[in-house]
Motif scaffolding. Structure first.
Motif, PDB file in Angstrom:
ATOM      1  N   ASN A 118       0.733  -0.985  -0.063  1.00 31.48           N
ATOM      2  CA  ASN A 118       0.000  -0.082  -0.046  1.00 31.48           C
ATOM      3  C   ASN A 118       0.825   1.151  -0.065  1.00 31.48           C
ATOM      4  N   ALA A 119       0.174   2.419  -0.147  1.00 30.08           N
ATOM      5  CA  ALA A 119       1.057   3.680  -0.302  1.00 30.08           C
ATOM      6  C   ALA A 119       2.248   3.771   0.570  1.00 30.08           C
ATOM      7  N   THR A 120       1.766   3.533   1.818  1.00 32.85           N
ATOM      8  CA  THR A 120       2.674   3.667   3.176  1.00 32.85           C
ATOM      9  C   THR A 120       3.870   2.800   3.014  1.00 32.85           C
ATOM     10  N   LEU A 121       3.596   1.484   3.030  1.00 36.27           N
ATOM     11  CA  LEU A 121       4.511   0.478   3.022  1.00 36.27           C
ATOM     12  C   LEU A 121       5.496   0.751   1.722  1.00 36.27           C
ATOM     13  N   GLY A 122       4.830   0.949   0.574  1.00 33.86           N
ATOM     14  CA  GLY A 122       5.729   1.102  -0.700  1.00 33.86           C
ATOM     15  C   GLY A 122       6.669   2.270  -0.376  1.00 33.86           C
ATOM     16  N   LYS A 123       6.529   3.374   0.211  1.00 32.82           N
ATOM     17  CA  LYS A 123       7.693   4.259   0.541  1.00 32.82           C
ATOM     18  C   LYS A 123       8.657   3.777   1.496  1.00 32.82           C
ATOM     19  N   VAL A 124       7.994   3.076   2.324  1.00 36.73           N
ATOM     20  CA  VAL A 124       9.127   2.547   3.443  1.00 36.73           C
ATOM     21  C   VAL A 124       9.986   1.539   2.864  1.00 36.73           C
ATOM     22  N   LEU A 125       9.504   0.728   1.862  1.00 34.99           N
ATOM     23  CA  LEU A 125      10.201  -0.057   1.364  1.00 34.99           C
ATOM     24  C   LEU A 125      11.309   0.336   0.247  1.00 34.99           C
ATOM     25  N   VAL A 126      10.791   1.185  -0.208  1.00 35.82           N
ATOM     26  CA  VAL A 126      11.740   1.944  -1.066  1.00 35.82           C
ATOM     27  C   VAL A 126      12.812   2.446  -0.645  1.00 35.82           C
ATOM     28  N   PHE A 127      12.717   3.291   0.390  1.00 37.38           N
ATOM     29  CA  PHE A 127      13.675   3.687   1.395  1.00 37.38           C
ATOM     30  C   PHE A 127      14.776   2.716   1.794  1.00 37.38           C
ATOM     31  N   THR A 128      14.055   1.525   2.409  1.00 34.43           N
ATOM     32  CA  THR A 128      14.866   0.412   2.897  1.00 34.43           C
ATOM     33  C   THR A 128      15.856  -0.005   1.921  1.00 34.43           C
TER      34      THR A 128
END
Lengths: 360, 302
Positions: free
Chosen positions: B269-279
């Motif tokens: 989802n939008a939130t997890l997507g951003k977190v994953l990209v950063f990781t």
């Protein structure tokens, strides 16, 4: 450093004067002002942490809002559960949760307040290890740390059921059974803040006064030389990053009971960079500068922005440009410069006085 | 599958805007070791330039040529942002050479001032820029899969800009000088290149590119004084991932962040997507700390 020399150092003297003034402040100011001052003290604690990593070690972290926020949320979760009296906190019920999530469960116990320190320390250790070990430094680290604060804001807003979303955690009632709205509790919290300010100052002084601090400064001024001298800068950097994160977490925990709310807005990019401004204006690389900067800038902010919010943005922006370009040492630097000049003049006078007889 | 394809298409069209903005950032950083936090505000200036041009066309010129305003808006936003960049370089940036960390802080002060300036002139609420009518509608590729003309136009615009930049950087005298200064400033200076002039021109040019990016953004939504802040972190991530000062690195970084963001957001989802990209970016830097494309150098501190 012995206690005597410790007390004789000018910056320590100034710090003691500040602490005495803060201790005496409740005699002159209303409860409302004291509460505000307590908030500034939490910022001052935070600023010392930033000074440790930026002023002394030369690592510019633009994500300290995250550590501040994590400490604050840990405190907030505890207070929230205390306010809920064993029931589900209000916002969870609104978001459709039926029982307390596992990450919240430990926070019903006061011992869980240790997480104020542990969570920031853990996050800093992981991020620090991954970046500093790989010699990611300078602006690269700053950019990554900034992205960190963006990510956390997105995460905390997105997981509304667990974090309270944009509104954050608020409407706390009591702290260890004492009503937060009562004047006496406010004084108590205020004095606790001053006490923690003192403790954190001693801790930073201790670090900087010893060999460890010398190496931090050496890393700032010439990291490669430090490495070639046989030290591993990464270990020192990770340690100072963790220390600084823990201090930020403590500051967050001091912040929450005084302000009564913690929301993702406190940990975003803009507040994170503002924290660095306090240190820059006060004087980087001097703990006392960080303390003075945090209290002064926030005092001005609440003074100016209450009546002229527009002027404040211009003022802050322009001050910052001017400070960085023309007085990188900050206010403390200016004071030192003039104090130094006076001292030199005095010395010269003494010397001419001494020399005079020998000429004859 | 079609929705996914459309998502990726949208992701790439947005990230192509980042590429344009990131390129200016990457070149100024590679050249001067200056991180310009006010770069996002040049995006904002470009967007408001498009807004001004649109207002001029709708108020003072016949309605029949209104649709052409965008062709005036593109160069206008380039030059307006470029002029701001030039002035900024002359007033502030030149004091900050060799102080990369300080440049972050001082330019952030600049961004505060510029944002407040926009707020004072145009007001705090967002404003809308009306897209030209020939950009409404979509290209039907497959049944159920439509590619909006606006986004196609943005991609074409970015490709055109990239080609122009390629020729400027690798096929022109000016570009050769930029690359020379980037590789070895002292040596370039002793061979008679006016490095100060190169710096100022490049800074203004990079700001102008951000201006075009802002102009393109007006096609995708309303604009406000804080427009730049929303994009600046993504732009920086593109630079970090791609490697500093490299055209190809910036393009690759932009593509990776754009598709990565949309793919992961689609899968989670939008939130997890951003977190994953950063990781993933952090993990990637474990492997290549200097980004995808790097200029090889033997110097100790780059």
């Amino acid at each position: 450093m012995s206690v005597k020399t410790f007390l004789k150092t000018p910056s320590n003297k100034v710090f003691f004067v500040i602490v005495l003034l803060l201790l005496a402040a409740p005699l002159f100011l209303s409860v409302f002002r004291i509460n505000l001052l307590g908030k500034f003290i939490s910022y001052a604690i935070l600023a010392m942490g930033i000074d440790l990593i930026w002023g002394y070690t030369g690592i510019l972290s633009l994500g300290h809002g995250v550590f501040f926020g994590l400490g604050a949320y840990a405190m907030g979760m505890y207070l929230k559960l205390e306010a809920a009296h064993g029931k589900l906190p209000d916002f969870m019920a609104w978001s459709g949760l039926e029982k307390l999530p596992a990450i919240w469960a430990p926070f019903s116990n006061p011992l869980s307040l240790i997480f104020i320190v542990l969570i920031p320390a853990f996050l800093a250790a992981v991020i620090g290890y991954l970046t500093f070990k790989n010699r990611i430094r300078g602006v690269y680290f700053s950019i990554l740390s900034q992205a960190l604060s963006l990510i956390f804001v997105v995460l905390f807003i997105g997981q509304q059921a667990y974090t309270g979303g944009t509104n954050g955690l608020t409407s706390f009632r009591t702290m260890f059974g004492l009503p937060l709205a009562a004047d006496n509790t406010k004084y108590l919290v205020y004095y606790a803040a001053v006490f923690l300010l003192f403790i954190v100052y001693l801790y930073c002084r201790f670090l900087i006064g010893h060999r460890f601090g010398k190496i931090l400064i050496a890393i700032r001024d010439g990291e490669n030389r430090v490495r070639f001298s046989g030290y591993d800068p990464a270990v020192y950097k990770i340690f100072v990053y963790i220390s600084s994160a823990v201090i930020a977490g403590i500051a967050g925990a001091v912040f929450v009971p005084q302000v009564g709310i913690i929301s993702p807005a406190e940990m975003g990019i803009v507040p994170s960079i503002e924290m660095v401004i306090w240190v820059a204006i006060g004087g980087r690389g001097t703990l006392i500068g960080a303390v003075i900067g945090a209290i002064l800038v926030n005092g001005l902010k609440s003074g100016i922005s209450e009546s002229f919010p527009e002027v404040w943005s211009y003022f802050l922006g322009l001050t910052f440009i001017a400070v960085v370009i023309f007085m990188p040492e900050g206010l403390v630097g200016i004071v030192k410069k003039y104090a130094g000049r006076i001292a030199i003049r005095r010395e010269k006078k003494d010397k001419t006085a001494e020399k005079a007889p020998s000429v004859n | 599958m079609n929705t996914y394809f459309l998502q990726v298409f949208n992701g790439i069209s947005v990230s192509s805007i980042f590429m344009l903005a990131a390129l200016g950032l990457a070149v100024t950083f590679g050249l001067m070791k200056i991180i310009n936090m006010a770069h996002g505000e040049f995006i904002m200036i470009g967007a408001y330039a498009a807004y001004i041009i649109q207002n001029i066309f709708s108020r003072y010129l016949p309605a029949s040529i209104f649709d052409l305003y965008f062709f005036v808006a593109i160069p206008a936003s380039f030059f307006l942002a470029g002029i701001f960049g030039w002035v900024l370089e002359k007033l502030i940036i030149r004091h900050l050479y060799g102080r990369a960390l300080d440049s972050i802080l001082a330019t952030w002060g600049v961004s505060l001032v510029l944002q407040q300036l926009a707020r004072s002139i145009f007001g705090a609420p967002n404003v809308d820029v009306k897209s030209p009518s020939w950009l409404n509608g979509a290209l039907l590729v497959l049944p159920g899969l439509q590619l909006p003309y606006k986004r196609l136009f943005i991609m074409l615009l970015v490709i055109a800009c990239m080609t122009a930049i390629y020729f400027l950087m690798y096929r022109s005298n000016y570009g050769r000088k930029i690359r020379a200064v980037m590789q070895n400033r002292a040596m370039a200076a002793s061979l008679g290149i006016n490095t100060r002039k190169i710096d100022a021109c490049t800074f203004a040019f990079g700001s102008g590119l951000a201006g075009i990016a802002g102009c393109a953004l007006t096609l995708l939504g309303s604009i406000g004084p804080t427009l730049g802040t929303n994009y600046i972190v993504d732009t920086f991530m593109v630079v970090v991932l791609g490697g500093v000062g490299s055209l190809w690195g910036t393009i690759a970084g932009g593509f990776l962040i754009g598709t990565g963001n949309t793919t992961l957001e689609f899968l989670t989802n939008a939130t997890l997507g951003k977190v994953l990209v950063f990781t993933l970016v952090i993990l990637f830097l474990q492997w290549r700390p200097k980004g995808l494309f790097t200029i090889n150098s033997r110097s100790l501190d780059e």
